[in-house]
Write an enzyme that holds these catalytic residues in place. Structure first.
Site, PDB file in Angstrom:
ATOM      1  N   THR A  42       0.823  -1.215   0.000  1.00  0.00           N
ATOM      2  CA  THR A  42       0.000   0.000   0.000  1.00  0.00           C
ATOM      3  C   THR A  42       0.851   1.255   0.000  1.00  0.00           C
ATOM      4  OG1 THR A  42      -0.141  -0.234   2.406  1.00  0.00           O
ATOM      5  CG2 THR A  42      -2.020  -1.015   1.128  1.00  0.00           C
ATOM      6  N   GLY A 128      12.940  -9.801   4.119  1.00  0.00           N
ATOM      7  CA  GLY A 128      11.773  -8.942   4.220  1.00  0.00           C
ATOM      8  C   GLY A 128      11.754  -8.114   5.482  1.00  0.00           C
ATOM      9  N   LEU A 129      12.908  -8.005   6.160  1.00  0.00           N
ATOM     10  CA  LEU A 129      13.011  -7.199   7.376  1.00  0.00           C
ATOM     11  C   LEU A 129      13.747  -5.887   7.117  1.00  0.00           C
ATOM     12  CD1 LEU A 129      13.844 -10.051   9.920  1.00  0.00           C
ATOM     13  CD2 LEU A 129      11.634  -8.956   9.519  1.00  0.00           C
ATOM     14  N   SER A 130      13.863  -5.524   5.865  1.00  0.00           N
ATOM     15  CA  SER A 130      14.391  -4.213   5.443  1.00  0.00           C
ATOM     16  C   SER A 130      15.865  -4.023   5.763  1.00  0.00           C
ATOM     17  CB  SER A 130      13.572  -3.067   6.058  1.00  0.00           C
ATOM     18  OG  SER A 130      12.244  -3.140   5.635  1.00  0.00           O
ATOM     19  N   SER A 131      16.659  -5.022   5.442  1.00  0.00           N
ATOM     20  CA  SER A 131      18.104  -4.874   5.610  1.00  0.00           C
ATOM     21  C   SER A 131      18.641  -3.750   4.730  1.00  0.00           C
ATOM     22  CB  SER A 131      18.815  -6.191   5.294  1.00  0.00           C
ATOM     23  OG  SER A 131      18.556  -6.602   3.957  1.00  0.00           O
ATOM     24  N   ASP A 176       9.714   1.486   4.641  1.00  0.00           N
ATOM     25  CA  ASP A 176      10.888   0.910   5.280  1.00  0.00           C
ATOM     26  C   ASP A 176      11.835   1.988   5.777  1.00  0.00           C
ATOM     27  OD1 ASP A 176       9.720  -1.428   4.513  1.00  0.00           O
ATOM     28  OD2 ASP A 176      11.208  -1.936   2.990  1.00  0.00           O
TER      29      ASP A 176
END
Length: 388
Positions: A42, A128-131, A176
């Site tokens: 989104t 998917g943890l925004s490294s 992110d």
């Protein structure tokens, strides 16, 4: 691999490693990764998201250097780059996130010199943890502090987002970067991705946020993520052609989609339906958290996952199994896939008393199907980017 297997960065060791490599004492900075409770795909549609910054961080050791030389090195990847301010080219490597930030800051008129930067991270790459956002935000913050620049946290997030779009080639939203920049301990962030207005939302103390890494790696730069954004843009263009005054899918209501959706191609109708229904879910989820209505929060997470799986088609068998296993455990209030998709993590809301059973049953069930255990981490919500 369980929560206790997280690789923790030692600050003193990082400083020693920097001095060994670059022969000087650095300043240390760090930025967190993020988990997103609800609101997926989104952000680049000008919608709402509800993420939190988590206790897995990327650390950078930094010092300004003379003669306009830039030296970068990653402890995790055992790779580096040496260049100058006139040789900032895209290489298709992790260094693009740092070089992209440098280029963007210079394009906005900020005066940067040469520097040395050593990176070490606790965030699994491709999870998917925004490294990538944590790396870019940490580096940009180090540059702003090291060169005495005045950049507020939202501007920092915005320039990092633009760098990722323009230089790295991922048409990402701002969730992110803003979460990594603006996060606060014990809170999530309700973010309006159009106005960039945000509200810090207290997390109920009776909940734990648990991420399960499928260990299926993804890469947003390799097509499918950008395809989804292109499909959303095409949907908006077609709806405008039908006479609707909309800037993004955020402006499309369920009633509008019900009326005009049949005039869209089937694929675009499904993509649009996910975004159009996900935005209200985010706002309802925020109310459910405030009311401690965990049953309602769980139903919204389930609906989000089904929509991502079926309409947006960004899930995979591994993520679906992790969600199914979690939902069958007493004390698990909700679970869904998280992030760009095609691999990575799920996020679950779990009662503290259910954590041991959650780790045991999810780990065993996943291993029985795929032959290896997922990586499970019980998150703490932490502050955003800062000096160490």
């Amino acid at each position: 691999m369980q929560a206790e297997d997280v690789k923790r960065v030692g600050r003193k060791q990082l400083e020693r490693d920097f001095r060994s490599r670059f022969s000087d004492r650095p300043r240390l900075f760090s930025a967190p990764g993020r988990a997103n409770l609800i609101g997926e795909h989104t952000d680049y549609n000008d919608g709402w998201v509800l993420p939190l910054s988590i206790d897995l961080r990327t650390y950078v050791a930094f010092r300004p250097a003379s003669k306009g030389r830039i030296r970068l090195y990653s402890q995790n990847l055992d790779s580096g780059l040496e260049t100058d301010l006139e040789g900032l080219e895209r290489r298709g490597e992790w260094t693009d996130y740092v070089i992209g930030a440098v280029r963007r800051m210079r394009a906005e008129g900020f005066d940067l010199g040469g520097f040395d930067l050593l990176v070490d991270s606790e965030i699994p790459v491709g999870s998917g943890l925004s490294s990538s956002a944590a790396l870019q935000v940490a580096a940009a913050f180090a540059l702003s502090q090291g060169f005495g620049l005045s950049i507020d946290s939202i501007h920092l997030a915005s320039l990092c987002q633009q760098a990722e779009i323009d230089f790295v080639g991922v048409r990402c939203g701002i969730m992110d970067q803003l979460t990594s920049s603006c996060g606060r301990r014990d809170h999530a962030i309700l973010l309006d991705c159009r106005s960039l207005e945000y509200e810090r939302v207290p997390l109920p103390p009776e909940l734990r946020v648990v991420v399960c890494n499928s260990l299926v790696r993804h890469s947003h730069a390799e097509g499918a993520y950008n395809d989804r954004r292109r499909e959303c843009d095409e949907s908006v263009s077609r709806l405008r052609g039908l006479g609707l005054e909309v800037r993004a899918l955020r402006d499309v209501t369920p009633q509008m989609l019900e009326r005009y959706g049949p005039r869209l191609p089937s694929l675009l109708r499904r993509r649009s339906r996910h975004v159009v229904t996900e935005n209200p879910r985010v706002l309802e989820f925020r109310r459910a958290l405030s009311d401690s209505d965990l049953a309602a929060a769980g139903r919204l997470m389930k609906a989000s996952h089904v929509s991502l799986r079926d309409d947006y088609q960004v899930s995979c068998p591994e993520l679906n199994l992790l969600v199914d296993l979690a939902e069958g455990i007493p004390g698990v209030h909700g679970s869904r896939m998280m992030g760009g998709g095609f691999g990575g993590c799920t996020v679950s809301l779990v009662s503290p008393t259910a954590l041991e059973e959650f780790q045991s049953r999810v780990g065993a069930g996943y291993e029985a199907r795929f032959g290896y255990r997922p990586w499970i981490h019980v998150c703490r919500s932490v502050d955003g980017v800062g000096a160490e």
